[in-house]
Design a protein around this motif. Structure first.
Motif, short mmCIF file in Angstrom:
data_model
loop_
_atom_site.label_atom_id
_atom_site.label_comp_id
_atom_site.label_asym_id
_atom_site.label_seq_id
_atom_site.Cartn_x
_atom_site.Cartn_y
_atom_site.Cartn_z
N ALA A 97 -7.07 -19.29 8.51
CA ALA A 97 -5.73 -19.28 9.07
C ALA A 97 -5.76 -19.28 10.59
N THR A 100 -1.34 -17.19 15.32
CA THR A 100 -0.42 -17.79 16.28
C THR A 100 -0.27 -16.97 17.55
N THR A 132 -4.11 -24.78 16.99
CA THR A 132 -4.39 -25.50 15.75
C THR A 132 -5.62 -26.37 15.88
N LYS A 161 1.16 -23.74 1.25
CA LYS A 161 0.87 -22.96 2.45
C LYS A 161 1.92 -21.88 2.70
N ALA A 162 3.17 -22.22 2.49
CA ALA A 162 4.22 -21.23 2.72
C ALA A 162 4.05 -20.05 1.77
N ASP A 165 1.00 -17.97 2.84
CA ASP A 165 1.35 -17.17 4.02
C ASP A 165 2.20 -15.97 3.62
N LYS A 175 -1.02 -18.30 10.01
CA LYS A 175 -0.58 -19.48 9.28
C LYS A 175 -1.81 -20.14 8.63
N SER A 176 -1.80 -20.22 7.32
CA SER A 176 -2.97 -20.75 6.61
C SER A 176 -3.18 -22.22 6.91
#
Length: 206
Positions: A97, A100, A132, A161-162, A165, A175-176
Motif C-alpha cells: 500500500a 498517502t 505512487t 481496492k476500496a 482499504d 491505499k492498497s
C-alpha cells in the motif's frame, strides 16, 4: 555521510546464477506448497526491499503480511474470483500500500531539505503522484527481494481496492496497490513462459 566502499563499487557483476534466480528463470507462481514461510524470511525481504531509489528518499510503500486464517478470511473474498485459490494456497499474502502521508517522515529521511514536508503537505496532487510512482518502484524491489531469499512471488492487482482499504486500512491513510502471494512453489505452479518483447520493439537510442 556513509559512502559505498571501493570494494563494493569495484565488485564484479551479478553472475548467471544470480540473474537466473532474480530474472531469467524467475516465474510468477499460481500455486504454493504447504511449506511455512518464517518471520525471519519475511523480515529479510524487507531488509532488501527497502533499498530502491524513491523520490527524495521518501519510501512511501507499506506492507501488511496476511498469514493467519483470520486474516485470510478477511482478505480472500475481496480478491477477484480467479485469484482466490492462488492466495488461499499461499502461506503469506502481502498487501502492498501507499502511505498517502509519507511526507511526515521527510525530516527523518531527507533532513537536508527542511521544507520538503511542508511542500508535500501543501501540494497533495504532486505528493500522491510522486508517492505512487515511488511505491511502484518499491513494489518491484519487493518481488525481487522475495526471490532473493528463496521464495516465489505471485503479484496481483485483481482485487477490490476500496474494499481492501476499508477492511485493512479503515483510517484512510493507506491505499492498497497490489497483493503479492509468497511461498514455495506447489504442484504445477506455473504455465509455460510467455514471450517477452524484443529490444527492437522497446528500446531506442538517441
Amino acid at each position: 555521510m556513509d559512502t559505498p566502499s571501493e570494494a563494493v563499487l569495484s565488485r564484479s557483476v551479478l553472475g548467471d546464477d544470480g540473474r537466473a534466480l532474480l530474472f531469467t528463470e524467475a516465474r510468477t507462481a499460481s500455486s504454493f506448497a504447504a511449506t511455512p514461510v518464517t518471520d525471519a524470511e519475511l523480515a529479510e525481504i524487507w531488509e532488501l526491499a527497502k533499498w530502491p531509489p524513491t523520490a527524495a528518499n521518501t519510501q512511501p510503500l507499506r506492507v501488511v503480511y496476511v498469514r493467519t486464517a483470520e486474516g485470510k478470511k478477511r482478505l480472500i473474498p475481496l480478491l477477484n474470483e480467479g485469484n482466490r485459490a492462488k492466495s488461499e494456497s499461499a502461506p503469506v499474502v502481502a498487501v502492498l500500500a501507499l502511505d498517502t502521508a509519507f511526507h511526515e517522515f521527510a525530516p527523518e529521511v531527507f533532513p537536508h531539505n527542511p521544507g520538503l514536508k511542508d511542500f508535500y503537505e501543501a501540494n497533495e496532487p504532486v505528493r500522491l503522484t510522486a508517492g505512487t510512482f515511488s511505491a511502484a518502484l518499491q513494489t518491484g524491489y519487493f518481488i525481487i527481494a522475495a526471490r532473493a531469499v528463496g521464495l516465489v512471488a505471485g503479484p496481483m492487482t485483481g482485487f477490490d481496492k476500496a474494499a481492501v482499504d476499508a477492511e485493512f486500512f479503515p483510517e484512510g491513510r493507506f491505499k492498497s496497490l497490489a497483493v503479492v502471494n509468497l511461498g514455495h512453489p506447489g504442484e504445477t505452479p506455473w504455465r509455460e513462459r510467455l514471450p517477452r518483447l524484443s529490444a527492437e520493439t522497446t528500446v531506442q537510442w538517441a
